[in-house]
Design a protein around this motif. Structure first.
Motif, PDB file in Angstrom:
ATOM      1  N   ASN A 117       1.228   2.738   0.018  1.00  0.00           N
ATOM      2  CA  ASN A 117       2.604   3.222  -0.092  1.00  0.00           C
ATOM      3  C   ASN A 117       3.642   2.225   0.410  1.00  0.00           C
ATOM      4  O   ASN A 117       4.838   2.493   0.339  1.00  0.00           O
ATOM      5  N   ASN A 148       9.189   8.976   4.755  1.00  0.00           N
ATOM      6  CA  ASN A 148       8.208   9.044   3.677  1.00  0.00           C
ATOM      7  C   ASN A 148       7.647  10.456   3.551  1.00  0.00           C
ATOM      8  O   ASN A 148       7.499  10.987   2.445  1.00  0.00           O
ATOM      9  N   THR A 195      10.122  12.675   1.780  1.00  0.00           N
ATOM     10  CA  THR A 195      10.168  12.495   0.321  1.00  0.00           C
ATOM     11  C   THR A 195       8.991  13.191  -0.344  1.00  0.00           C
ATOM     12  O   THR A 195       9.127  13.728  -1.450  1.00  0.00           O
ATOM     13  N   ILE A 196       7.840  13.207   0.324  1.00  0.00           N
ATOM     14  CA  ILE A 196       6.679  13.934  -0.205  1.00  0.00           C
ATOM     15  C   ILE A 196       6.973  15.428  -0.211  1.00  0.00           C
ATOM     16  O   ILE A 196       6.687  16.136  -1.187  1.00  0.00           O
ATOM     17  N   GLU A 197       7.554  15.925   0.876  1.00  0.00           N
ATOM     18  CA  GLU A 197       7.897  17.351   0.953  1.00  0.00           C
ATOM     19  C   GLU A 197       8.841  17.751  -0.181  1.00  0.00           C
ATOM     20  O   GLU A 197       8.718  18.844  -0.749  1.00  0.00           O
ATOM     21  N   GLN A 227       8.720  11.336  -3.761  1.00  0.00           N
ATOM     22  CA  GLN A 227       8.215  10.092  -3.185  1.00  0.00           C
ATOM     23  C   GLN A 227       8.252   8.942  -4.185  1.00  0.00           C
ATOM     24  O   GLN A 227       8.571   7.804  -3.829  1.00  0.00           O
ATOM     25  N   GLY A 283       6.632   5.751  -3.458  1.00  0.00           N
ATOM     26  CA  GLY A 283       5.543   6.072  -4.376  1.00  0.00           C
ATOM     27  C   GLY A 283       5.490   5.196  -5.599  1.00  0.00           C
ATOM     28  O   GLY A 283       4.437   5.070  -6.238  1.00  0.00           O
TER      29      GLY A 283
END
Length: 445
Positions: free
Chosen positions: A108, A330, A333-335, A339, A375
Motif C-alpha cells: 500500500n 489509510n 480511507t478503507i472505512e 482507499q 490503494g
C-alpha cells in the motif's frame, strides 16, 4: 535558519458555525449511498524544514550498511533497530516508521528515491560545470516554494495543485459548493491558481467558531460580518472582503455537511497535529457527495525537520508522528471505501547532508526520498534511482553528500497529476518545464 514561508491569511479564520441561506439539505444528501465512483483525491503531506531521508531509508545489506555507518558516524542508526522491507531486502526504514513498514510490505506504500527540484536532467559533472539549476538551492523558503510551484523559480505565483484545479475544475467540480483545494495547514503557494482560490480550515474546528470571551463573542462576530458588507471603494479592501465572505460561506457549508453524518470510527493518534489534520481531511472526504465534488486536493504539513542539531531525537519524534498519522488516514480511507481513490504523498524542502555536521545534526542538501500511499499505488517497490552513497562520488553535488536528484520533483508531481486526471495535452500548462524531461510518469501509480 528554518523559515516556513506562507501567507498569514487563513481563509476560514473569520468563519462562524451555523447555516447560511441557500445551503443544501445535507442530511438528505448524505442519506444517499456514497460510492467512490469517479472520485479522486490527492493529499500532500509537506515535511517542512528538510527531512533527513538518508536516515529514513537505509541500506540494509552488509556492504551498504557498513558504508552508511562509517560515513554517518554519530548519526548512524544501529542496524538491529532498523525495520526491514520484505520486498526490498537490501533496504530498511527508520525504527520510528513501523506503520510505514507494514503498509509498504503489504503493497500500500511505494518509495520514490532521490527526487528533487531540477530545471533539466543534471549530473554532478554538469552541476559543477555551471549547468542551469533551480534558484537558490539549499534555501528553505525557495525550495519549499519550488516544490510547491513546480516551476523551479521561487517567484512563480501559482502552485501546481492550483494549476491542476484551473484545468480540471470545470470538468469535474462544476456544481461543487466548495473549491477543489483545501488546506488544513494555512495558506500555501501549492494551493493557489490563476482562477483557483482554495479554502483553508483549522483542523478540528471547521467553523473556527471557538470563542472563550463570553458576551464579547457575539460582538466580535457582528463586527466581522459588518466589515464584509461595508462599502469602501478601495480595491484591496474589497478583495479582502471577498475572501472573508467566502470564508464564512465555505466554512458554514463544510460545518453543516460534516455535522450531518455519523462520525468515522477510525481512531487517530491524539496529541498529533498531523493526525488532526489528516482526520479533518478524512471528514471532508466523507461528505464528498454532499459537496458535489469529484476531485479534491488537500494540503497538510508537519515539521520542524530542520535538524542541524540533536537530529536523532528530533527526527525520531517527527517520524513517529508521520507513521501513526499515515496509518490512521489509510484506515479511514478503507472505512469509507475510497482507499483506491485517495493517494497521499510526501514533499519536503530537500534532504540533508549524508555527512554529519559537528552538532549531532546534518545540513541542507538536495535530492530526497519520498513516500506515496494509497490503494492505486503500485506499492512494495522503490521507484527512481538510488544514489551512490559516497562523499564526492558520482551523485554528490559537492563533497559532503548532497545528492544531485536523479528524478525531478515535476516528474514526481506529473505522475500524480496524470492519475488525478490531467490530460497529456495540459501537462505543460501545469508543469512548465516538463518537456525538458524524457519521461513525465515515474510509474508508481
Amino acid at each position: 535558519m528554518y523559515v516556513r514561508r506562507r501567507g498569514f491569511i487563513k481563509y476560514a479564520s473569520l468563519a462562524a458555525a451555523g447555516s447560511i441561506a441557500g445551503l443544501r439539505p445535507f442530511g438528505a444528501l448524505n442519506a444517499l449511498a456514497q460510492t467512490a465512483g469517479d472520485y479522486k483525491a490527492l493529499v500532500c503531506v509537506f515535511m517542512f524544514g528538510g527531512n533527513d531521508a538518508n536516515n529514513m531509508i537505509i541500506p540494509f545489506d552488509t556492504s551498504g550498511y557498513t558504508n552508511y555507518s562509517n560515513v554517518r558516524a554519530g548519526l548512524a542508526l544501529a542496524q538491529n533497530t532498523l525495520l526491514p522491507l520484505t520486498p526490498l531486502p537490501n533496504f530498511a526504514l527508520h525504527p520510528s516508521l513501523p506503520d510505514v513498514q507494514s503498509l509498504f510490505n503489504s503493497g500500500n506504500i511505494a518509495l520514490v528515491a532521490n527526487v528533487g527540484t531540477l530545471v533539466q536532467p543534471t549530473t554532478r559533472t554538469q552541476y559543477l560545470a555551471g549547468s542551469t539549476v533551480p534558484q537558490n538551492l539549499f534555501s528553505h523558503p525557495d525550495q519549499q516554494e519550488e516544490w510547491q510551484n513546480a516551476s523551479q523559480d521561487s517567484s512563480a505565483p501559482t502552485g501546481w495543485a492550483g494549476r491542476i484545479s484551473d484545468v480540471l475544475n470545470g470538468s469535474y467540480n462544476a456544481s461543487a459548493s466548495v473549491p477543489m483545494i483545501t488546506s488544513v495547514d494555512g495558506d500555501t503557494l501549492f494551493c493557489n491558481g490563476i482562477a483557483t482560490t482554495p479554502v483553508s480550515v483549522s483542523a478540528g474546528n471547521l467553523g473556527n467558531a471557538a470563542c472563550s470571551e463570553g458576551a464579547a463573542c457575539a460582538a466580535r462576530l457582528s463586527t466581522a460580518q459588518s466589515l464584509i458588507t461595508m462599502s469602501t471603494g478601495v480595491s484591496l479592501v474589497t478583495q479582502d472582503q471577498g475572501i472573508a465572505s467566502n470564508a464564512y460561506k465555505y466554512s458554514s457549508i463544510l460545518t453543516a455537511a460534516t455535522q450531518s453524518v455519523t462520525p468515522l470510527k477510525t481512531v487517530f493518534p491524539t496529541g498529533s497535529p498531523l493526525a488532526a489534520q489528516l482526520q479533518q481531511i478524512a471528514q471532508i472526504i466523507q461528505v464528498r457527495a454532499a459537496l458535489g465534488v469529484q476531485r479534491q486536493i488537500f494540503f497538510a504539513g508537519v515539521g520542524n525537520f530542520d535538524t542541524h542539531s540533536d537530529q536523532l531525537t528530533l527526527q525520531a519524534s517527527l517520524l513517529t508522528e508521520l507513521s501513526g498519522a499515515l496509518a490512521a488516514f489509510n484506515a479511514a480511507t478503507i472505512e469509507m471505501g475510497v482507499q483506491s481513490n485517495v493517494t497521499t504523498f510526501t514533499m519536503s524542502d530537500f534532504a540533508r547532508t549524508f555527512q554529519p555536521n559537528s552538532n549531532s545534526g546534518s545540513d541542507h542538501a538536495w535530492g530526497s526520498h519520498h513516500i506515496v500511499m494509497g490503494g492505486a499505488v503500485k506499492g512494495g517497490q522503490m521507484y527512481g534511482t538510488w544514489p551512490t552513497l559516497a562523499l564526492g562520488g558520482p551523485d554528490d553535488s559537492g563533497s559532503n553528500g548532497r545528492w544531485v536528484p536523479s528524478s525531478a520533483s515535476i516528474q514526481y508531481a506529473a505522475t500524480l497529476a496524470e492519475w488525478f486526471g490531467v490530460p497529456q495535452s495540459a501537462l505543460a500548462t501545469v508543469f512548465p518545464n516538463i518537456a525538458n524531461f524524457k519521461s513525465n510518469n515515474m510509474g508508481f501509480i
